[in-house]
Design a protein around this motif. Sequence first.
Motif, PDB file in Angstrom:
ATOM      1  N   ARG A  18       0.850  -1.183   0.000  1.00  0.00           N
ATOM      2  CA  ARG A  18       0.000   0.000   0.000  1.00  0.00           C
ATOM      3  C   ARG A  18       0.887   1.235   0.000  1.00  0.00           C
ATOM      4  N   LEU A  19       0.755   2.010  -1.029  1.00  0.00           N
ATOM      5  CA  LEU A  19       1.475   3.269  -1.121  1.00  0.00           C
ATOM      6  C   LEU A  19       0.621   4.387  -0.537  1.00  0.00           C
ATOM      7  N   SER A  20       1.303   5.359   0.048  1.00  0.00           N
ATOM      8  CA  SER A  20       0.643   6.552   0.580  1.00  0.00           C
ATOM      9  C   SER A  20       1.304   7.781  -0.010  1.00  0.00           C
ATOM     10  N   CYS A  21       0.535   8.815  -0.154  1.00  0.00           N
ATOM     11  CA  CYS A  21       1.067  10.099  -0.599  1.00  0.00           C
ATOM     12  C   CYS A  21       0.400  11.179   0.235  1.00  0.00           C
ATOM     13  N   THR A  22       1.187  11.829   1.060  1.00  0.00           N
ATOM     14  CA  THR A  22       0.676  12.887   1.922  1.00  0.00           C
ATOM     15  C   THR A  22       1.040  14.231   1.318  1.00  0.00           C
ATOM     16  N   VAL A  23       0.062  15.099   1.259  1.00  0.00           N
ATOM     17  CA  VAL A  23       0.202  16.374   0.562  1.00  0.00           C
ATOM     18  C   VAL A  23       0.121  17.527   1.544  1.00  0.00           C
ATOM     19  N   SER A  24       0.930  18.527   1.316  1.00  0.00           N
ATOM     20  CA  SER A  24       0.864  19.746   2.114  1.00  0.00           C
ATOM     21  C   SER A  24       1.033  20.947   1.190  1.00  0.00           C
ATOM     22  N   GLY A  25       0.485  22.073   1.634  1.00  0.00           N
ATOM     23  CA  GLY A  25       0.669  23.305   0.878  1.00  0.00           C
ATOM     24  C   GLY A  25      -0.400  23.614  -0.135  1.00  0.00           C
ATOM     25  N   GLY A  34      -3.512  11.656  -8.583  1.00  0.00           N
ATOM     26  CA  GLY A  34      -3.180  10.570  -9.479  1.00  0.00           C
ATOM     27  C   GLY A  34      -1.902   9.865  -9.089  1.00  0.00           C
ATOM     28  N   TRP A  35      -1.801   8.645  -9.541  1.00  0.00           N
ATOM     29  CA  TRP A  35      -0.560   7.863  -9.416  1.00  0.00           C
ATOM     30  C   TRP A  35      -0.079   7.534 -10.831  1.00  0.00           C
ATOM     31  N   GLU A  88       6.287  -6.959 -13.736  1.00  0.00           N
ATOM     32  CA  GLU A  88       6.103  -5.816 -14.628  1.00  0.00           C
ATOM     33  C   GLU A  88       5.532  -4.589 -13.914  1.00  0.00           C
ATOM     34  N   ASP A  89       5.172  -4.732 -12.647  1.00  0.00           N
ATOM     35  CA  ASP A  89       4.762  -3.574 -11.848  1.00  0.00           C
ATOM     36  C   ASP A  89       5.956  -2.835 -11.260  1.00  0.00           C
ATOM     37  N   THR A  90       7.136  -3.379 -11.419  1.00  0.00           N
ATOM     38  CA  THR A  90       8.339  -2.751 -10.906  1.00  0.00           C
ATOM     39  C   THR A  90       8.539  -1.386 -11.554  1.00  0.00           C
ATOM     40  N   ALA A  91       8.632  -0.347 -10.719  1.00  0.00           N
ATOM     41  CA  ALA A  91       8.748   1.023 -11.218  1.00  0.00           C
ATOM     42  C   ALA A  91       8.850   1.973 -10.029  1.00  0.00           C
ATOM     43  N   ARG A  92       9.146   3.218 -10.368  1.00  0.00           N
ATOM     44  CA  ARG A  92       9.009   4.287  -9.371  1.00  0.00           C
ATOM     45  C   ARG A  92       7.599   4.842  -9.504  1.00  0.00           C
ATOM     46  N   TYR A  93       6.899   4.878  -8.403  1.00  0.00           N
ATOM     47  CA  TYR A  93       5.518   5.333  -8.376  1.00  0.00           C
ATOM     48  C   TYR A  93       5.483   6.748  -7.811  1.00  0.00           C
ATOM     49  N   GLN A 115       8.298  13.073  -5.539  1.00  0.00           N
ATOM     50  CA  GLN A 115       9.502  12.363  -5.996  1.00  0.00           C
ATOM     51  C   GLN A 115       9.255  10.887  -6.224  1.00  0.00           C
ATOM     52  N   GLY A 116       8.267  10.361  -5.555  1.00  0.00           N
ATOM     53  CA  GLY A 116       7.916   8.969  -5.783  1.00  0.00           C
ATOM     54  C   GLY A 116       8.556   8.003  -4.815  1.00  0.00           C
ATOM     55  N   THR A 117       8.099   6.762  -4.930  1.00  0.00           N
ATOM     56  CA  THR A 117       8.610   5.684  -4.112  1.00  0.00           C
ATOM     57  C   THR A 117       8.829   4.470  -5.003  1.00  0.00           C
ATOM     58  N   LEU A 118       9.902   3.740  -4.757  1.00  0.00           N
ATOM     59  CA  LEU A 118      10.296   2.653  -5.634  1.00  0.00           C
ATOM     60  C   LEU A 118       9.637   1.342  -5.214  1.00  0.00           C
ATOM     61  N   VAL A 119       9.059   0.678  -6.184  1.00  0.00           N
ATOM     62  CA  VAL A 119       8.452  -0.633  -5.978  1.00  0.00           C
ATOM     63  C   VAL A 119       9.198  -1.636  -6.860  1.00  0.00           C
ATOM     64  N   THR A 120       9.675  -2.685  -6.234  1.00  0.00           N
ATOM     65  CA  THR A 120      10.372  -3.736  -6.962  1.00  0.00           C
ATOM     66  C   THR A 120       9.698  -5.064  -6.661  1.00  0.00           C
ATOM     67  N   VAL A 121       9.281  -5.748  -7.724  1.00  0.00           N
ATOM     68  CA  VAL A 121       8.606  -7.027  -7.568  1.00  0.00           C
ATOM     69  C   VAL A 121       9.499  -8.105  -8.176  1.00  0.00           C
ATOM     70  N   SER A 122       9.925  -9.025  -7.347  1.00  0.00           N
ATOM     71  CA  SER A 122      10.798 -10.090  -7.819  1.00  0.00           C
ATOM     72  C   SER A 122       9.971 -11.295  -8.260  1.00  0.00           C
ATOM     73  N   SER A 123      10.504 -12.016  -9.217  1.00  0.00           N
ATOM     74  CA  SER A 123       9.787 -13.180  -9.749  1.00  0.00           C
ATOM     75  C   SER A 123      10.148 -14.445  -8.978  1.00  0.00           C
TER      76      SER A 123
END
Length: 123
Positions: A18-25, A34-35, A88-93, A115-123
């Motif tokens: 589960r990714l989170s994105c907290t916003v300020s300003g 959006g993601w 194939e979901d491996t990416a910076r989100y 800036q994003g967060t990195l997700v790496t899915v290994s096979s």
Amino acid sequence: VQLQASGGGLVQTGDSLRLSCTVSGLTFGSYTMGWFRQAPGKEREFVSSIRWSDSSTVYGDSVKGRFTISRDNARNTVYLQMNALKPEDTARYCCAAAFRTFNAYQASAYRYWGQGTLVTVSS
């Protein structure tokens, strides 16, 4: 304006994150959130969005049925629940904010980006 994404990591095929994105300003409730994701050597790809007005959602074809976007306006946070992850979901989100927009799948509609967060899915 700051968009701080978190929750990425290294997981195995079939796992969840589960990714989170907290916003300020900015006035969070007035922004479609959006993601997007970008894998090395590939173009940026729309993942999902949630509209500011009615929290209606849109998903990219590659994540439909596996990912769920949600928002908590009281916490100025948008979430991306990712299930049944694949290599194939491996990416910076990255999360992004677009002021009162309805064309939420176009990157050009988004003014603010994290800036994003990195997700790496290994096979």
